[in-house]
Scaffold this motif. Structure first.
Motif, PDB file in Angstrom:
ATOM      1  N   GLU A   1     -12.337   7.461  -3.921  1.00  0.00           N
ATOM      2  CA  GLU A   1     -10.921   7.413  -3.555  1.00  0.00           C
ATOM      3  C   GLU A   1     -10.456   5.993  -3.246  1.00  0.00           C
ATOM      4  O   GLU A   1     -11.063   5.278  -2.467  1.00  0.00           O
ATOM      5  CB  GLU A   1     -10.737   8.305  -2.323  1.00  0.00           C
ATOM      6  N   VAL A   2      -9.331   5.599  -3.844  1.00  0.00           N
ATOM      7  CA  VAL A   2      -8.592   4.406  -3.451  1.00  0.00           C
ATOM      8  C   VAL A   2      -7.405   4.925  -2.661  1.00  0.00           C
ATOM      9  O   VAL A   2      -6.643   5.761  -3.150  1.00  0.00           O
ATOM     10  CB  VAL A   2      -8.125   3.586  -4.678  1.00  0.00           C
ATOM     11  N   ARG A   3      -7.248   4.431  -1.431  1.00  0.00           N
ATOM     12  CA  ARG A   3      -6.268   4.991  -0.500  1.00  0.00           C
ATOM     13  C   ARG A   3      -5.107   4.030  -0.264  1.00  0.00           C
ATOM     14  O   ARG A   3      -5.319   2.861   0.031  1.00  0.00           O
ATOM     15  CB  ARG A   3      -6.945   5.302   0.834  1.00  0.00           C
ATOM     16  N   ASN A   4      -3.886   4.564  -0.360  1.00  0.00           N
ATOM     17  CA  ASN A   4      -2.672   3.814  -0.033  1.00  0.00           C
ATOM     18  C   ASN A   4      -1.836   4.655   0.919  1.00  0.00           C
ATOM     19  O   ASN A   4      -1.688   5.860   0.722  1.00  0.00           O
ATOM     20  CB  ASN A   4      -1.861   3.509  -1.301  1.00  0.00           C
ATOM     21  N   ASP A   5      -1.323   4.025   1.953  1.00  0.00           N
ATOM     22  CA  ASP A   5      -0.390   4.687   2.851  1.00  0.00           C
ATOM     23  C   ASP A   5       0.507   3.620   3.453  1.00  0.00           C
ATOM     24  O   ASP A   5       0.020   2.598   3.926  1.00  0.00           O
ATOM     25  CB  ASP A   5      -1.122   5.449   3.960  1.00  0.00           C
ATOM     26  N   LEU A   6       1.789   3.853   3.428  1.00  0.00           N
ATOM     27  CA  LEU A   6       2.757   2.889   3.944  1.00  0.00           C
ATOM     28  C   LEU A   6       2.582   2.661   5.450  1.00  0.00           C
ATOM     29  O   LEU A   6       2.858   1.584   5.963  1.00  0.00           O
ATOM     30  CB  LEU A   6       4.171   3.381   3.633  1.00  0.00           C
ATOM     31  N   ASP A   7       2.076   3.662   6.152  1.00  0.00           N
ATOM     32  CA  ASP A   7       1.853   3.570   7.595  1.00  0.00           C
ATOM     33  C   ASP A   7       0.600   2.730   7.861  1.00  0.00           C
ATOM     34  O   ASP A   7      -0.516   3.119   7.500  1.00  0.00           O
ATOM     35  CB  ASP A   7       1.689   4.974   8.177  1.00  0.00           C
ATOM     36  N   VAL A   8       0.761   1.603   8.518  1.00  0.00           N
ATOM     37  CA  VAL A   8      -0.365   0.691   8.768  1.00  0.00           C
ATOM     38  C   VAL A   8      -1.378   1.269   9.745  1.00  0.00           C
ATOM     39  O   VAL A   8      -2.489   0.737   9.868  1.00  0.00           O
ATOM     40  CB  VAL A   8       0.122  -0.695   9.270  1.00  0.00           C
ATOM     41  N   ASP A   9      -1.049   2.357  10.431  1.00  0.00           N
ATOM     42  CA  ASP A   9      -1.989   3.001  11.345  1.00  0.00           C
ATOM     43  C   ASP A   9      -2.935   3.968  10.632  1.00  0.00           C
ATOM     44  O   ASP A   9      -3.846   4.503  11.253  1.00  0.00           O
ATOM     45  CB  ASP A   9      -1.237   3.746  12.451  1.00  0.00           C
ATOM     46  N   MET A  10      -2.715   4.207   9.344  1.00  0.00           N
ATOM     47  CA  MET A  10      -3.567   5.121   8.582  1.00  0.00           C
ATOM     48  C   MET A  10      -4.744   4.368   7.976  1.00  0.00           C
ATOM     49  O   MET A  10      -4.614   3.203   7.599  1.00  0.00           O
ATOM     50  CB  MET A  10      -2.765   5.791   7.456  1.00  0.00           C
ATOM     51  N   PRO A  11      -5.908   5.044   7.863  1.00  0.00           N
ATOM     52  CA  PRO A  11      -7.065   4.402   7.231  1.00  0.00           C
ATOM     53  C   PRO A  11      -6.854   4.330   5.719  1.00  0.00           C
ATOM     54  O   PRO A  11      -7.002   5.328   5.013  1.00  0.00           O
ATOM     55  CB  PRO A  11      -8.226   5.331   7.600  1.00  0.00           C
TER      56      PRO A  11
END
Length: 160
Positions: A46-56
Motif C-alpha cells: 500500500e502507498v498511502r495518501n491522506d490530506l490530514d497530516v495526523d493520519m499515518p
C-alpha cells in the motif's frame, strides 16, 4: 457482474470495520494506492495518501494533486474512500474538503496499470464508468442496519 451483501457496523473510518477491510484486501491486485487512507493500515502493498497530516500516510496531498503529480510506477489498484458528502466532511473529518471528485476520476487512468482496478466506496455503484473505459465487475453492499445508509463498494476494471 457480481453482487455481494454483508451486514456490519458503521464507522467513520470505513476500513476499520473488519468485514469491509477483509473484503477489500481480498479484492486488491498488485501495488495499491489508498488515496484517502485514514488511520487503518491494510495488509496489502500500500502507498498511502491522506490530506490530514495526523493520519499515518506516505503523502499528505490533495487527492487530485497527488494523482496529477505522480510519476512513479502505475498502480494495480486504486482505492477511493472519500467523505461521501460535504456534510460528512464537515462533521467527521475536520472540515477537510478534497478537490472536485470529477477531477480525481479524470486523473486516475494515468496512474493505473492497464487492466487495473478502482475500488470505490460511497453511496453510488458506478463511479469511473464506461466513458473512462472502465467495466463494473462487482458491487458489494455493506448494510449497517436501521435507517443508516448502506455503504456501496464498486470494483471497476480499466479495459483500455
Amino acid at each position: 457482474m457480481v453482487l455481494e451483501h454483508y451486514r456490519c457496523p458503521l464507522h467513520r473510518y470505513t476500513f476499520s470495520v473488519r468485514p469491509i477491510r477483509q473484503w477489500l484486501e481480498a479484492q486488491c491486485e498488485g501495488r495499491v494506492l489508498n488515496l484517502f487512507a485514514g488511520p487503518t493500515l491494510l495488509q496489502v502493498d500500500e502507498v498511502r495518501n491522506d490530506l490530514d497530516v495526523d493520519m499515518p500516510a506516505d503523502y499528505h496531498l490533495d487527492a487530485a494533486a497527488f494523482l496529477e503529480s505522480w510519476n512513479g510506477e502505475p498502480f494495480g489498484t486504486i482505492l477511493l474512500d472519500p467523505p461521501y458528502a460535504l456534510r460528512k466532511s464537515m462533521e467527521l473529518y475536520k472540515g477537510i474538503i478534497c478537490s472536485p471528485f470529477r477531477r480525481i476520476k479524470d486523473a486516475i487512468p494515468g496512474c493505473l496499470k492497464p487492466g487495473g482496478l478502482v475500488i470505490t466506496f460511497g453511496y453510488h455503484s458506478v463511479v469511473m464508468g464506461r466513458s473512462r473505459f472502465f467495466r463494473l465487475e462487482k458491487v458489494a453492499l455493506f448494510s449497517h442496519g436501521g435507517a443508516i445508509h448502506d455503504t456501496i463498494a464498486s470494483v471497476e476494471r480499466l479495459i483500455k
